[in-house]
Design a protein around this motif. Structure first.
Motif, PDB file in Angstrom:
ATOM      1  N   ALA A 144     -24.099  13.969  29.048  1.00  0.00           N
ATOM      2  CA  ALA A 144     -23.264  13.459  27.967  1.00  0.00           C
ATOM      3  C   ALA A 144     -21.819  13.892  28.166  1.00  0.00           C
ATOM      4  CB  ALA A 144     -23.777  13.983  26.630  1.00  0.00           C
ATOM      5  N   ARG A 145     -20.916  12.976  27.914  1.00  0.00           N
ATOM      6  CA  ARG A 145     -19.496  13.279  28.060  1.00  0.00           C
ATOM      7  C   ARG A 145     -18.779  13.063  26.741  1.00  0.00           C
ATOM      8  NH1 ARG A 145     -18.753  13.655  33.510  1.00  0.00           N
ATOM      9  NH2 ARG A 145     -20.083  12.386  34.852  1.00  0.00           N
ATOM     10  N   ILE A 146     -17.860  13.930  26.457  1.00  0.00           N
ATOM     11  CA  ILE A 146     -16.988  13.729  25.299  1.00  0.00           C
ATOM     12  C   ILE A 146     -15.847  12.828  25.742  1.00  0.00           C
ATOM     13  CG2 ILE A 146     -15.390  14.847  23.700  1.00  0.00           C
ATOM     14  CD1 ILE A 146     -17.210  17.289  23.786  1.00  0.00           C
TER      15      ILE A 146
ATOM     16  N   ALA B 109     -24.839  20.503  23.847  1.00  0.00           N
ATOM     17  CA  ALA B 109     -24.778  19.056  23.723  1.00  0.00           C
ATOM     18  C   ALA B 109     -25.929  18.421  24.478  1.00  0.00           C
ATOM     19  CB  ALA B 109     -23.440  18.537  24.253  1.00  0.00           C
ATOM     20  N   PRO B 110     -26.278  17.166  24.160  1.00  0.00           N
ATOM     21  CA  PRO B 110     -27.346  16.477  24.901  1.00  0.00           C
ATOM     22  C   PRO B 110     -27.092  16.508  26.403  1.00  0.00           C
ATOM     23  CG  PRO B 110     -26.687  15.202  22.983  1.00  0.00           C
ATOM     24  CD  PRO B 110     -25.706  16.317  23.104  1.00  0.00           C
TER      25      PRO B 110
ATOM     26  N   LEU C 198     -18.875  11.663  21.005  1.00  0.00           N
ATOM     27  CA  LEU C 198     -19.998  11.909  21.893  1.00  0.00           C
ATOM     28  C   LEU C 198     -21.088  10.912  21.514  1.00  0.00           C
ATOM     29  CD1 LEU C 198     -21.406  15.315  23.041  1.00  0.00           C
ATOM     30  CD2 LEU C 198     -22.926  13.425  22.508  1.00  0.00           C
ATOM     31  N   ASN C 199     -21.454  10.051  22.443  1.00  0.00           N
ATOM     32  CA  ASN C 199     -22.424   8.996  22.167  1.00  0.00           C
ATOM     33  C   ASN C 199     -23.493   8.962  23.250  1.00  0.00           C
ATOM     34  OD1 ASN C 199     -21.005   7.665  19.840  1.00  0.00           O
ATOM     35  ND2 ASN C 199     -19.422   7.431  21.397  1.00  0.00           N
ATOM     36  N   VAL C 200     -24.730   9.287  22.846  1.00  0.00           N
ATOM     37  CA  VAL C 200     -25.884   9.174  23.727  1.00  0.00           C
ATOM     38  C   VAL C 200     -27.017   8.587  22.889  1.00  0.00           C
ATOM     39  CG1 VAL C 200     -25.247  11.114  25.202  1.00  0.00           C
ATOM     40  CG2 VAL C 200     -26.653  11.522  23.191  1.00  0.00           C
ATOM     41  N   PRO C 201     -28.058   8.074  23.505  1.00  0.00           N
ATOM     42  CA  PRO C 201     -29.159   7.506  22.723  1.00  0.00           C
ATOM     43  C   PRO C 201     -29.714   8.501  21.710  1.00  0.00           C
ATOM     44  CG  PRO C 201     -29.378   6.910  25.023  1.00  0.00           C
ATOM     45  CD  PRO C 201     -28.251   7.895  24.952  1.00  0.00           C
TER      46      PRO C 201
END
Length: 342
Positions: A39-41, A71-72, A227-230
């Motif tokens: 995951a990247r910011i 973070a994920p 931060l956007n992940v599933p």
């Protein structure tokens, strides 16, 4: 128990890649099986070029951005592939034994054989039966934190979080909108605004020098971190509003107006008042007066703007951050003449 030193970093990389005033989208990729990249910011709005640390300085000397967070990181199958390979490679390294060997064996049991500790549940086969239903979270070091001890203080082992669920409460440094707001603050790029002066550049001893900033070049700035992940999507936006200008003449032989040197913002968003013909003998609402010539050199007039900074984030979260400051210097020549007609 210490953190396993993975052959590949177990840190969800904070790798911004945008430029000031631009919008970027960097998201983890997947292959449809719940395996996602680190995951990247991401940063957008007015942020430092390349996503690097911006030029805002906290007015609170005790405030620092978060040195690390959780973070994920990876889906279960990809996490198993990474961890099992690394554990095996370390256990097969000549000389590994004693405490180190026992720790690796214990770690393997933790992720493979459901071996846990207080507040640290174990996993069977790296939790692959739940792949796609969540992600393992891991520590992230803030690359802009100079203190390596602070930066590496998030030393919990990677842990599992179901999609849509909050991280376990014992992981206090888990990423939140508030942490994102602090990171957006850290990367915020404020305008390099030059104060308008009259007279400009060269003034006279005992002659009031007027200083002002027009609203058109002196407006609020916003920066967003996301931060956007599933199964996990959060963001925060910081907004900086200019509230005051401080003038430092560069010499003790000078007076400032007002005496504190701090010029408040006007109702229309400007600061100070533009000089107009016929006001040569008046005291400016924002300005200064030099009492001694600069000789063959110049004085370094420093103008520092104070910005009031607040944030809003996912779920209606929000609050205030410490005021920020950003200043610049201007060369001022002061000549030995007592008065002048304008």
């Amino acid at each position: 128990m210490g953190v396993l030193a993975l052959a590949e970093p177990a840190y969800a990389g904070e790798q911004p890649g945008n430029t000031q005033g631009s919008n970027t989208e960097q998201s983890g990729g997947g292959d449809g099986s719940g395996i996602y990249a680190t995951a990247r910011i991401t940063y957008s709005g007015s942020v430092a070029k390349g996503g690097g640390r911006g030029n805002v300085t906290s007015a609170d000397v005790n405030w620092t951005p978060p040195p690390c967070w959780y973070a994920p990181f990876l889906g279960a199958k990809d996490f198993k592939k990474l961890m099992s390979k690394d554990i095996e490679s370390q256990m097969n390294t000549p000389g590994i034994g004693g405490t180190a060997g026992a720790a690796l064996s214990e770690l393997k049991r933790h992720y493979e054989d459901d071996y846990g500790w207080t507040d640290t549940p174990g996993y069977k086969d790296y939790n692959v039966e739940n792949d796609g239903k969540g992600m393992f979270w891991a520590a992230v070091e803030n690359p802009d934190e100079p203190d390596i001890l602070k930066r590496s203080s998030c030393n919990d082992l990677p842990f599992w979080v179901e999609n849509g669920e909050a991280p376990p409460p014992q992981h206090e440094e888990a990423i939140t909108p508030e942490i994102l707001a602090a990171l957006a603050y850290q990367h915020m790029q404020l305008p390099d605004t030059k104060v308008t002066l009259a007279p400009e550049g060269t003034t006279k001893v005992n002659l009031p020098t007027w200083a002002w900033l027009d609203k058109a070049v002196f407006d609020e700035v916003q920066a967003t971190a996301a931060l956007n992940v599933p199964g996990f999507n959060i963001q925060a936006t910081t907004t900086a509003k200019p509230v005051a200008l401080k003038l430092e003449p560069g010499t003790k032989d000078a007076d400032t107006y007002p005496a504190s040197g701090e010029c408040a913002i006007n109702a229309d968003g400007s600061i100070g008042e533009p000089y107009a013909k016929g006001k040569a003998d008046e005291t400016p609402p924002c300005g200064l007066r030099y009492l001694r010539s600069s000789g063959n050199g110049t004085y370094k007039l420093r103008a520092t703007i104070t910005w009031e900074i607040a944030w809003t984030g996912t779920g209606g979260a929000g609050g205030d951050l410490p005021n920020g400051t950003f200043g610049a210097e201007q060369d001022i020549t002061v000549q030995e003449i007592q008065s002048i007609n304008r």
